[in-house]
Design a protein around this motif. Structure first.
Motif, short mmCIF file in Angstrom:
data_model
loop_
_atom_site.label_atom_id
_atom_site.label_comp_id
_atom_site.label_asym_id
_atom_site.label_seq_id
_atom_site.Cartn_x
_atom_site.Cartn_y
_atom_site.Cartn_z
N GLN B 72 0.75 -1.23 0.00
CA GLN B 72 0.00 0.00 0.00
C GLN B 72 0.79 1.29 0.00
N HIS B 82 3.37 -2.05 4.91
CA HIS B 82 2.60 -1.00 5.57
C HIS B 82 1.53 -1.63 6.45
N GLY B 83 1.27 -1.00 7.57
CA GLY B 83 0.32 -1.55 8.53
C GLY B 83 -1.06 -1.82 7.96
N SER B 84 -1.44 -1.11 6.91
CA SER B 84 -2.79 -1.32 6.39
C SER B 84 -2.95 -2.70 5.76
N LEU B 86 -2.69 -5.38 7.29
CA LEU B 86 -3.50 -6.16 8.22
C LEU B 86 -4.97 -5.91 7.99
N PHE B 87 -5.31 -4.66 7.69
CA PHE B 87 -6.71 -4.35 7.41
C PHE B 87 -7.16 -5.10 6.16
N MET C 54 -4.10 -14.72 8.90
CA MET C 54 -2.90 -14.05 8.39
C MET C 54 -1.67 -14.93 8.61
N PHE C 84 -12.50 -6.40 12.36
CA PHE C 84 -11.18 -6.42 12.98
C PHE C 84 -10.63 -5.01 13.13
N ASP C 88 -2.22 -0.84 15.39
CA ASP C 88 -1.79 0.51 15.01
C ASP C 88 -2.83 1.26 14.19
N GLU C 90 -3.92 1.26 11.25
CA GLU C 90 -3.51 1.79 9.96
C GLU C 90 -4.53 1.49 8.88
N LEU C 91 -4.88 2.53 8.15
CA LEU C 91 -5.75 2.35 7.00
C LEU C 91 -5.01 2.84 5.76
N TYR C 92 -5.72 2.95 4.64
CA TYR C 92 -5.03 3.28 3.40
C TYR C 92 -4.64 4.76 3.35
#
Lengths: 135, 233, 297
Positions: B72, B82-84, B86-87, C54, C84, C88, C90-92
């Motif tokens: 991302q 990037h942490g996203s 996981l989303f 994951m 979920f 942290d 985090e999003l886009y």
């Protein structure tokens, strides 16, 4: 009804809730036949888990203090005046108040006094329960 | 929405590449304009164009693969995810679909640029080209470039991002060296398939490298999917 | 008949030789709010990642909504019903709030528009603001909105209130309580904030060194455990440690502190026989329960 829960004391929350409701009933803050707040209301007001509220209500129903009328809500069980212990509670308060004053006169700290109280209470419970092997 | 998200992530790099590509290609037009006399014979000039085009196709494929596949919004050369991620991974989308959308958009972007470059090359060509010849050239170029692209996708799924560009260039350089030594390599090499040296515009469809490229693309993508499905985050 | 939304048995996972989980057994019943506690590195995030697919377990079984999670298809089916929130948050980075919501909405056929609007109004999130520009609190709220508006039956969260101020924390807790009450959602979250866990959870699971050391109803645990303080004239007798029901024993000078479990009355009687000068029985807080079970002795 003024409910206050201490979440971090280690005393089970449903028990605290039960005690407070019982106390409210005994002091006539809420009378026989009156409706108690819904589970949702209490959970919302105190920001707590609804299952715990439900459990308190279940146990109170089991003890006969409240009755659950499906569809309508939870009501204080109609009981004759024996539920009203306001006078006895006031008396006990007076007795304890003088004991505290005398304890304080002995220059004990609050914590020490509390320990003595709990020790005596456990000892009293011990004497009241069925006979066991003595020391 | 996945396509839109992929577009949002890659549009600037695509724009950058489109811009620089156009700039490079427009260079020959400037030279006469500035009055610099070129004594370069037309044939030589044409050879340079052909070589440069192949290099550019390769570079485009590699760059856009890197832009799309790596996670991302991080630039190609930054390691770690990037942490996203996981989303994304907590969404009800198969990893295969995630890969295909990202790879797909990059592939489309690559094709767009290849088309622009091919049109321009044909425009530069001294002799006129028939429509059929143009289409043949375009098709084989796209197919061969896709093989290069697919290999980059695979590399990105297997290796750390930092190794991707050098790894890809290394691989194709080796292929280039091998194809002059080994005949069978030369016959299936995508590099030859898109080269005007080996297969001039007037030539018919060079079936061997084209089919080989299609097959290679399929194989590379299949392996990439398997790798991505087994990956741990 | 158990209706556990999360059920693991013997779940194990190692990272290059060092074990993160060693046979974790976990059960989260429907409708409960379960707090997942453990020291850093005890395996909390690993567990969440395993539950969501994951990571793949080395051994053991995972069941979500009663279905075995043994294929990508089963995981994807489960994720349609799960929300979920990562640690942290985090999003886009290339999207704004509105785009993020539209993106997520497109992936869930069961999206609840009414919940989306309710939480948009409650949290007052700015629609056009780019996600990286949001504060951590707002990102948490956004992730919560995305998790809840999809109509999820199960919410999994990794430290949902970390880094939030007390007011926002209370907002989040209230939203969770509301979800459990009205939406009858099941909530499973890891946390370091014991006070919040005590406030909102009816179940708790404590993990230490890759295994569950406590897993049960929080109020029941508080009923079953007691702290017993005994003071002696001389040194506390060693026989104390071998009394049945003693989970943990600590000595300071002439005082012994026992963490007792089970038949506490019997234990108190037996302790009295050893001749202490004073006996004190106290309830046990979650903090004590936690510390005594994860000290790693």
């Amino acid at each position: 009804m003024n409910l206050r829960i201490h979440f971090s004391t280690g005393v089970p929350i449903y028990l605290q809730l039960m005690e407070q409701i019982k106390h409210a009933v005994e002091t006539n803050a809420i009378r026989a036949g009156e409706q108690l707040p819904t589970i949702r209301k209490i959970a919302e007001e105190l920001t707590m888990n609804p299952n715990t509220v439900a459990r308190a209500y279940r146990e109170l129903e089991r003890d006969g203090i409240v009755e659950v009328r499906h569809g309508s809500g939870v009501f204080v069980a109609g009981q004759p005046s024996s539920a009203n212990k306001t006078a006895e509670i006031r008396q006990a308060g007076e007795v304890l108040r003088s004991a505290i004053e005398r304890g304080m006169a002995l220059e004990l700290s609050e914590a020490e006094l509390r320990r003595v109280f709990e020790e005596e209470l456990s000892r009293w419970q011990e004497n009241v329960t069925p006979p066991r092997r003595q020391r | 929405m996945l396509w839109f998200k992929a577009w949002l992530e890659t549009r600037w790099r695509f724009a950058f590449l489109a811009g620089s590509t156009l700039l490079i290609w427009l260079t020959p037009l400037w030279i006469p304009a500035t009055g610099v006399h070129t004594s370069v014979p037309a044939a030589r000039f044409w050879m340079v164009i052909q070589l440069a085009s192949v290099l550019l196709f390769i570079f485009t494929a590699i760059f856009l693969a890197g832009s799309g596949i790596n996670t991302q919004g991080m630039y190609t050369f930054t390691p770690g995810f990037h942490g996203s991620m996981l989303f994304t991974l907590s969404l009800p989308i198969s990893r295969r679909r995630l890969l295909f959308v990202r790879a797909g958009l990059g592939a489309l972007q690559t094709c767009v640029l290849v088309v622009i470059m091919v049109v321009y090359i044909l425009h530069l060509r001294p002799e006129t080209t028939s429509v059929l010849q143009a289409l043949i050239y375009l098709t084989r170029t796209i197919v061969c470039t896709m093989a290069i692209y697919a290999f980059s996708v695979l590399l990105l799924c297997v290796l750390d991002e930092t190794w991707h560009v050098s790894g890809a260039f290394l691989f194709w350089t080796i292929v280039f060296l091998l194809q002059s030594k080994f005949d069978w390599v030369a016959r299936v090499s995508p590099l030859r398939g898109m080269s005007l040296n080996c297969y001039p515009i007037t030539a018919p469809i060079p079936w061997t490298p084209v089919i080989a490229s299609l097959a290679l693309t399929g194989v590379f993508m299949w392996i990439a999917v398997v790798v991505v499905q087994r990956k741990e985050y | 008949m158990s209706d556990n939304l999360i059920d693991t048995s013997g779940l194990s996972k190692s990272y290059s030789g060092s074990p993160a989980l060693r046979g974790l057994n976990l059960a989260v019943p429907r409708g409960s709010i379960c707090g997942f506690l453990g020291r850093n590195g005890a395996g909390k995030t690993t567990t969440l990642k395993l539950l969501l697919g994951m990571l793949r377990p080395d051994a053991g079984q995972i069941r979500l909504f009663g279905e075995a999670m043994d294929s990508e298809a089963s995981l994807i089916a489960a994720r349609r019903r799960i929300g979920f929130v990562s640690e942290d948050k985090e999003l886009y980075p290339f999207m704004n709030v509105g785009q993020t919501i539209r993106f997520t909405r497109a992936l869930f056929p069961g999206w609840r528009r009414d919940l989306e609007e309710k939480y948009m109004e409650l949290f007052r999130l700015p629609l056009m603001k780019a996600v990286p520009k949001l504060s951590k609190g707002m990102r948490t709220q956004l992730m919560l909105l995305l998790a809840m508006a999809r109509g999820a039956e199960l919410l999994m969260m990794d430290e949902p209130t970390s880094g939030l101020d007390p007011a926002m924390t209370e907002d989040i807790l209230r939203a969770l309580a509301d979800l459990a009450t009205v939406g009858q959602s099941t909530i499973f979250f890891s946390s370091h904030q014991l006070a919040e866990v005590e406030q909102i959870c009816d179940r708790v699971c404590i993990i230490d060194q890759g295994q569950a050391v406590i897993d049960g109803d929080l109020d029941d645990l508080k009923s079953q455990y007691r702290r017993i303080l005994l003071t002696f004239d001389g040194m506390p007798p060693s026989a104390l440690a071998s009394l049945t029901g003693v989970d943990h024993l600590r000595q300071r000078g002439r005082t012994a502190s026992l963490l007792a479990h089970g038949n506490v009355d019997l234990l108190v009687d037996q302790a009295r026989e050893l001749g202490p000068t004073s006996v004190e029985v106290r309830p046990v807080t979650l903090k004590e329960l936690f510390l005594d079970h994860v000290r790693g002795e």
